[in-house]
Structures are given as C-alpha cells and as structure tokens.
Design a protein around this motif. Structure first.
Motif, PDB file in Angstrom:
ATOM      1  N   VAL A   1      -6.070  11.868   0.235  1.00 34.38           N
ATOM      2  CA  VAL A   1      -5.717  10.138   0.058  1.00 34.38           C
ATOM      3  C   VAL A   1      -6.723   9.579   0.771  1.00 34.38           C
ATOM      4  CG1 VAL A   1      -3.967  10.104  -0.918  1.00 34.38           C
ATOM      5  CG2 VAL A   1      -3.845  10.364   1.525  1.00 34.38           C
TER       6      VAL A   1
ATOM      7  N   PRO B   1      -5.890   5.151   2.286  1.00 32.43           N
ATOM      8  CA  PRO B   1      -5.418   4.035   2.096  1.00 32.43           C
ATOM      9  C   PRO B   1      -6.545   3.644   3.302  1.00 32.43           C
ATOM     10  CG  PRO B   1      -4.059   6.053   3.544  1.00 32.43           C
ATOM     11  CD  PRO B   1      -5.565   6.450   3.163  1.00 32.43           C
TER      12      PRO B   1
ATOM     13  N   ARG C   1       2.044   2.049  -3.448  1.00 31.21           N
ATOM     14  CA  ARG C   1       1.160   1.743  -4.532  1.00 31.21           C
ATOM     15  C   ARG C   1       0.795   4.392  -3.967  1.00 31.21           C
ATOM     16  NH1 ARG C   1      -3.523  -2.571  -4.381  1.00 31.21           N
ATOM     17  NH2 ARG C   1      -2.688  -3.327  -7.425  1.00 31.21           N
ATOM     18  N   MET C   2       0.802   4.289  -2.911  1.00 28.06           N
ATOM     19  CA  MET C   2       0.436   5.537  -2.351  1.00 28.06           C
ATOM     20  C   MET C   2       1.673   7.061  -3.649  1.00 28.06           C
ATOM     21  SD  MET C   2      -2.095   6.440  -0.331  1.00 28.06           S
ATOM     22  CE  MET C   2      -2.774   5.600  -2.029  1.00 28.06           C
TER      23      MET C   2
ATOM     24  N   TYR D   1      -8.185   4.105  -5.526  1.00 26.38           N
ATOM     25  CA  TYR D   1      -7.485   4.938  -5.621  1.00 26.38           C
ATOM     26  C   TYR D   1      -7.883   6.024  -6.572  1.00 26.38           C
ATOM     27  CZ  TYR D   1      -4.848   2.036  -3.895  1.00 26.38           C
ATOM     28  OH  TYR D   1      -3.840   1.200  -2.913  1.00 26.38           O
TER      29      TYR D   1
ATOM     30  N   GLU E   1       0.462  -0.656  -0.024  1.00 25.64           N
ATOM     31  CA  GLU E   1       0.307  -0.238  -0.074  1.00 25.64           C
ATOM     32  C   GLU E   1       1.061   1.644   0.409  1.00 25.64           C
ATOM     33  OE1 GLU E   1      -4.539   1.808   0.961  1.00 25.64           O
ATOM     34  OE2 GLU E   1      -3.261   0.289  -0.531  1.00 25.64           O
TER      35      GLU E   1
END
Length: 267
Positions: A145, A147, A126-127, A259, A123
């Motif tokens: 964001v 997450p 991906r951020m 996302y 994760e």
C-alpha cells in the motif's frame, strides 16, 4: 514571536506542553527540528523530549478528556501533516485551562485537529476496503500500500481479527515499513495465531521478492493458484460492470486513482 522546537514526535508535543506550563509561557508556534523558523521569530526554546514529561501530560489529558477525544488526538498525529503540530499543541495546552474545550468546534485549533483526524479515519476505512492480498508459495499473504496518511498502525488489528488463521504482511511502500503477522506453534484451538503483528523494516528493498511500484509478487515466489484467482477476479470485475450504467466520475470518487496501482482488478 515565541517559537518552540521539538523532535517531530507525539511525545515531543506532550513535552512541549509540559515546558510551556512549567515556564509560564504560551508559544505562538511549535516547529519541528530542521524546519525553517518563521521570519519574525524573537525567541526560540528547544524542547527536550522525556518520557516523564510526556507521561505526566498524557495522564492529565486522560483525566480531563473523554476517550473519544483522546483517540482523535492520537489519530490526528498519524496524518503526518506539516501544519498539524501548532494547532495540536494549542489544543492540548487549552485542555488544561478550559473545561470542555474538546466540544468547542468554533475553536480553530479544535476544529483543525478534529478535521485532520477525520481525514485519517477516512483513509483508514479505504485501506480496509482496497487492500488486495497475493499468496506466496510459503502460504504468506502480501499486500503493498501507499496511503496518504500513516494508517498501518490503525488497521492491523482489523486484519488480525479477520485473517488471524494465516500469515500476512502489509507493507507501506511510501514509508518503507510494514506489519507482519505470523501463525505460531502455540496457536489457539480455533486455529488463530497467538502472536501480535510486528513492525518490520527491510534494509535492502531492492532485493525484496515484490515490486514496490505495483505490489506484484515475483513469479518465482507467487503461489501456483494465485495467478489463476487474480485472473478470475478481473474477469468477474469486468462481467459485473454494466457499460450503460458506467459513471467514471462516481467511480473516481469512491475509488481514487491513487489506489489503482495496487488493486488486482485495475492491473
């Protein structure tokens, strides 16, 4: 069944390990305060978290575990998964009784903590890939964001290194906090700020100049050129897409739908 309850902090888990050794016990479960106790609970011990107990246990871990294993323990805690406290407690407890336990992936507790940490690190990656900034009129860059895991503390150093010459705010809409990095008057000769990202919380999120549902800055505070750049980016994204080679399933695998709401090219 022996159950320990703790205050839902990592220091609380470390304090629970201290209490378990001090009381010569090995509890079956570690349950956060406020959570429902198991049905066949015979004895409950409430852990009192103290800095002294947590520090002593962590110092012991530093002597017994390599840096990579210590990192995995801390990263796993950022998952915020409800089923983590008990296996994490058991893993740390075993470190003081079994040499090399961190390499024994046949142990269910070690495997659970390791796999949890891997999900958090995925994760985190991906951020870093999917965060999209918008520029405000005052020069600050904003990214919103949401997450699955609490990864903001793990990625701020990346953005400080990469965008150290500008002010930015990354805000977690799911956890209602963010990190703000600002250039200071005592900036370095290379143009980068000398400050560290600071954790920020807004008392009234309804008055924020951006929409938490999609991360968009209000037009009144959006930089004049930023809307143009957003349009150019969407145009480029569409232009490089080859319709004959589109693979929606692969795209969803590489870029999960959760996302999309904060990504410029998907708005």
């Amino acid at each position: 069944m022996l159950v320990y309850t703790f205050d839902n902090t990592i220091d609380g888990i470390l304090s629970a390990v201290f209490d378990a050794y001090f009381r010569h016990q090995q509890p079956d479960m570690l349950v956060g305060e406020g959570a429902q106790l198991p049905l066949f609970c015979e004895e409950v011990w409430q852990v009192v978290t103290t800095e002294e107990k947590a520090t002593r246990v962590w110092t012991g871990l530093e002597k017994r575990l390599p840096r990579e294993a210590l990192h995995l323990i801390m990263v796993s805690w950022q998952s915020e998964e409800n089923d983590l406290p008990t296996p994490l407690f058991h893993y740390i407890y075993k470190v003081f009784g079994t040499k090399g336990i961190e390499r024994n992936f046949s142990d269910p507790d070690v495997l659970h903590v390791t796999n949890t940490a891997r999900r958090v690190m995925h994760e985190q990656l991906r951020m870093k890939q999917f965060i999209r900034f918008q520029k405000a009129k005052d020069g600050t860059y904003l990214a919103v964001v949401s997450p699955d895991h609490n990864v903001l503390p793990l990625i701020t150093s990346h953005f400080q290194d990469r965008f150290g010459d500008q002010s930015w705010l990354i805000y977690d809409a799911k956890r209602h906090y963010g990190y703000y990095y600002s250039l200071t008057p005592n900036a370095s000769p290379k143009g980068k700020g000398s400050s560290m990202p600071i954790r920020v919380i807004f008392e009234d999120e309804n008055s924020l100049p951006f929409d938490l549902s999609n991360g968009k800055l209000d037009e009144a505070v959006l930089s004049e050129n930023d809307q143009l750049f957003q349009d150019l980016w969407r145009t480029y994204f569409k232009a490089v897409c080859i319709k004959e080679r589109m693979n929606p399933r692969k795209q969803l695998s590489d870029m999960p739908r959760r996302y999309w709401k904060y990504m410029t090219e998907k708005q």
